[in-house]
Design a protein around this motif. Structure first.
Motif, PDB file in Angstrom:
ATOM      1  N   PRO A  93       0.911  -1.213   0.042  1.00 46.04           N
ATOM      2  CA  PRO A  93       0.016  -0.018  -0.009  1.00 46.04           C
ATOM      3  C   PRO A  93       0.941   1.338  -0.023  1.00 46.04           C
ATOM      4  O   PRO A  93       2.083   1.153   0.718  1.00 46.04           O
ATOM      5  N   LYS A  94       0.398   2.249  -0.809  1.00 46.30           N
ATOM      6  CA  LYS A  94       1.222   3.343  -0.964  1.00 46.30           C
ATOM      7  C   LYS A  94       0.551   4.626  -0.447  1.00 46.30           C
ATOM      8  O   LYS A  94       1.027   5.537   0.238  1.00 46.30           O
ATOM      9  N   THR A  95      -0.610   4.844  -1.063  1.00 45.43           N
ATOM     10  CA  THR A  95      -1.463   6.045  -0.569  1.00 45.43           C
ATOM     11  C   THR A  95      -2.811   5.940  -0.095  1.00 45.43           C
ATOM     12  O   THR A  95      -3.572   5.104  -0.705  1.00 45.43           O
ATOM     13  N   LYS A  96      -3.021   6.106   0.981  1.00 42.89           N
ATOM     14  CA  LYS A  96      -4.490   6.015   1.880  1.00 42.89           C
ATOM     15  C   LYS A  96      -5.156   7.422   1.159  1.00 42.89           C
ATOM     16  O   LYS A  96      -4.768   8.363   1.515  1.00 42.89           O
ATOM     17  N   GLY A  97      -6.397   7.050   0.409  1.00 36.63           N
ATOM     18  CA  GLY A  97      -7.324   8.129  -0.051  1.00 36.63           C
ATOM     19  C   GLY A  97      -8.379   8.467   0.786  1.00 36.63           C
ATOM     20  O   GLY A  97      -8.392   8.122   1.820  1.00 36.63           O
ATOM     21  N   LYS A  98      -9.512   9.124   0.138  1.00 30.69           N
ATOM     22  CA  LYS A  98     -10.511   9.541   1.024  1.00 30.69           C
ATOM     23  C   LYS A  98     -11.580   8.150   1.056  1.00 30.69           C
ATOM     24  O   LYS A  98     -11.233   7.124   0.265  1.00 30.69           O
ATOM     25  N   ARG A  99     -12.628   8.388   1.653  1.00 31.48           N
ATOM     26  CA  ARG A  99     -13.569   7.378   1.929  1.00 31.48           C
ATOM     27  C   ARG A  99     -14.631   7.958   0.866  1.00 31.48           C
ATOM     28  O   ARG A  99     -15.405   9.187   1.051  1.00 31.48           O
ATOM     29  N   ALA A 118      -3.360  -3.408   7.601  1.00 30.93           N
ATOM     30  CA  ALA A 118      -2.078  -3.471   8.561  1.00 30.93           C
ATOM     31  C   ALA A 118      -1.400  -2.375   8.767  1.00 30.93           C
ATOM     32  O   ALA A 118      -0.830  -1.692   9.489  1.00 30.93           O
ATOM     33  N   LYS A 119      -1.129  -1.631   7.444  1.00 38.46           N
ATOM     34  CA  LYS A 119      -0.539  -0.325   7.308  1.00 38.46           C
ATOM     35  C   LYS A 119      -1.198   0.742   7.997  1.00 38.46           C
ATOM     36  O   LYS A 119      -0.617   1.685   8.417  1.00 38.46           O
ATOM     37  N   TYR A 120      -2.630   0.941   7.644  1.00 40.71           N
ATOM     38  CA  TYR A 120      -3.513   1.995   7.889  1.00 40.71           C
ATOM     39  C   TYR A 120      -4.147   1.910   9.311  1.00 40.71           C
ATOM     40  O   TYR A 120      -4.805   2.685   9.859  1.00 40.71           O
ATOM     41  N   ARG A 175     -16.449   3.150   1.170  1.00 39.44           N
ATOM     42  CA  ARG A 175     -15.313   2.438   0.734  1.00 39.44           C
ATOM     43  C   ARG A 175     -14.250   3.384   0.684  1.00 39.44           C
ATOM     44  O   ARG A 175     -14.114   4.577   0.533  1.00 39.44           O
ATOM     45  N   LEU A 176     -13.067   2.769   1.260  1.00 36.84           N
ATOM     46  CA  LEU A 176     -11.630   3.437   1.332  1.00 36.84           C
ATOM     47  C   LEU A 176     -10.924   3.358  -0.049  1.00 36.84           C
ATOM     48  O   LEU A 176     -10.873   2.053  -0.383  1.00 36.84           O
ATOM     49  N   LYS A 177     -10.547   4.414  -0.456  1.00 34.47           N
ATOM     50  CA  LYS A 177      -9.617   4.404  -1.637  1.00 34.47           C
ATOM     51  C   LYS A 177      -8.157   4.190  -1.298  1.00 34.47           C
ATOM     52  O   LYS A 177      -7.784   4.822  -0.385  1.00 34.47           O
ATOM     53  N   ASN A 178      -7.506   3.414  -1.947  1.00 34.05           N
ATOM     54  CA  ASN A 178      -5.973   2.976  -1.785  1.00 34.05           C
ATOM     55  C   ASN A 178      -5.403   2.730  -3.176  1.00 34.05           C
ATOM     56  O   ASN A 178      -6.051   2.288  -3.961  1.00 34.05           O
ATOM     57  N   THR A 179      -4.176   3.284  -3.052  1.00 32.84           N
ATOM     58  CA  THR A 179      -3.239   3.064  -4.270  1.00 32.84           C
ATOM     59  C   THR A 179      -2.060   2.044  -3.663  1.00 32.84           C
ATOM     60  O   THR A 179      -1.631   2.789  -2.687  1.00 32.84           O
ATOM     61  N   THR A 182       0.753  -0.260 -10.617  1.00 38.01           N
ATOM     62  CA  THR A 182       0.172   0.615  -9.611  1.00 38.01           C
ATOM     63  C   THR A 182      -1.472   0.198  -9.577  1.00 38.01           C
ATOM     64  O   THR A 182      -1.803   0.025 -10.794  1.00 38.01           O
ATOM     65  N   ILE A 183      -1.780  -0.195  -8.748  1.00 40.88           N
ATOM     66  CA  ILE A 183      -3.226  -0.605  -8.466  1.00 40.88           C
ATOM     67  C   ILE A 183      -3.890   0.182  -7.600  1.00 40.88           C
ATOM     68  O   ILE A 183      -3.585   0.702  -6.517  1.00 40.88           O
ATOM     69  N   THR A 184      -5.386   0.593  -8.109  1.00 44.88           N
ATOM     70  CA  THR A 184      -6.287   1.518  -7.215  1.00 44.88           C
ATOM     71  C   THR A 184      -7.447   0.565  -6.839  1.00 44.88           C
ATOM     72  O   THR A 184      -7.910  -0.251  -7.363  1.00 44.88           O
TER      73      THR A 184
END
Length: 180
Positions: free
Chosen positions: A49-55, A107-109, A143-147, A164-166
């Motif tokens: 996981p690299k970037t935690k986005g918005k819900r 685990a990351k967030y 839903r939580l957006k993640n990249t 890169t996966i979104t």
């Protein structure tokens, strides 16, 4: 109370409840050397996981609205009219399983996610609607957006191309309310 409808993410390149693609066959330029001291890696899929986005809110069923045409605040009640399941949406190219991806993001967030959640029929909410205003309500799943980055490590320690996966992963069921 929000002042606008829920923001809709662009999900044109996503697949609902995606399973991993067929693993590509890797052909190294030189075959690995089969000697006792040859480099060996445990083959595995990797997701970072690299970037935690918005819900983002994904509605299930129609938006409910109530206009208060009076000069006093009125109580508006809304009831969900359908049951619907909302799952993970993910761009193509995820090399591992959706459940493994979810575990890495959790685990990351330090969040609790699900592969799918059900928004059920009959859930109710009541809000105060000011005079000459409209209250709107949409029931569904946040839903939580993640990249992140996804790739495969092969036994000769080479890796597939990193993609890169979104993803949009269910985090909770609830109402999204706004007023106009």
């Amino acid at each position: 109370m929000n002042t606008a409808p829920p923001e809709e993410p662009e999900e044109t390149d996503l697949v609902e409840n995606s399973e991993p693609e067929q693993e590509p066959t890797f052909k190294p330029e030189k075959p690995p050397v089969d000697t006792p001291d040859a480099e060996y890696c445990s083959p595995r899929n990797v997701y970072i996981p690299k970037t935690k986005g918005k819900r983002y809110h994904k509605g299930v069923g129609p938006t409910n609205s109530n206009y208060n045409g009076t000069s006093r605040t009125a109580r508006s009640s809304f009831v969900s009219e359908v049951t619907g399941e909302v799952g993970v949406s993910v761009t193509a190219g995820l090399s591992g399983s959706v459940s493994a991806m979810i575990a890495e993001i959790e685990a990351k967030y330090e969040v609790n996610l699900s592969a799918k959640l059900t928004a059920k029929l009959g859930n109710t909410i009541a809000v105060d609607t000011p005079p000459k205003k409209t209250s709107n309500a949409r029931y569904g799943v946040y839903r939580l957006k993640n990249t992140g980055i996804s790739y495969r490590i092969y036994s000769n320690c080479q890796t597939s191309a990193k993609k890169t996966i979104t993803s949009y992963t269910p985090i909770r069921v609830g109402w999204y309310l706004w007023e106009d």
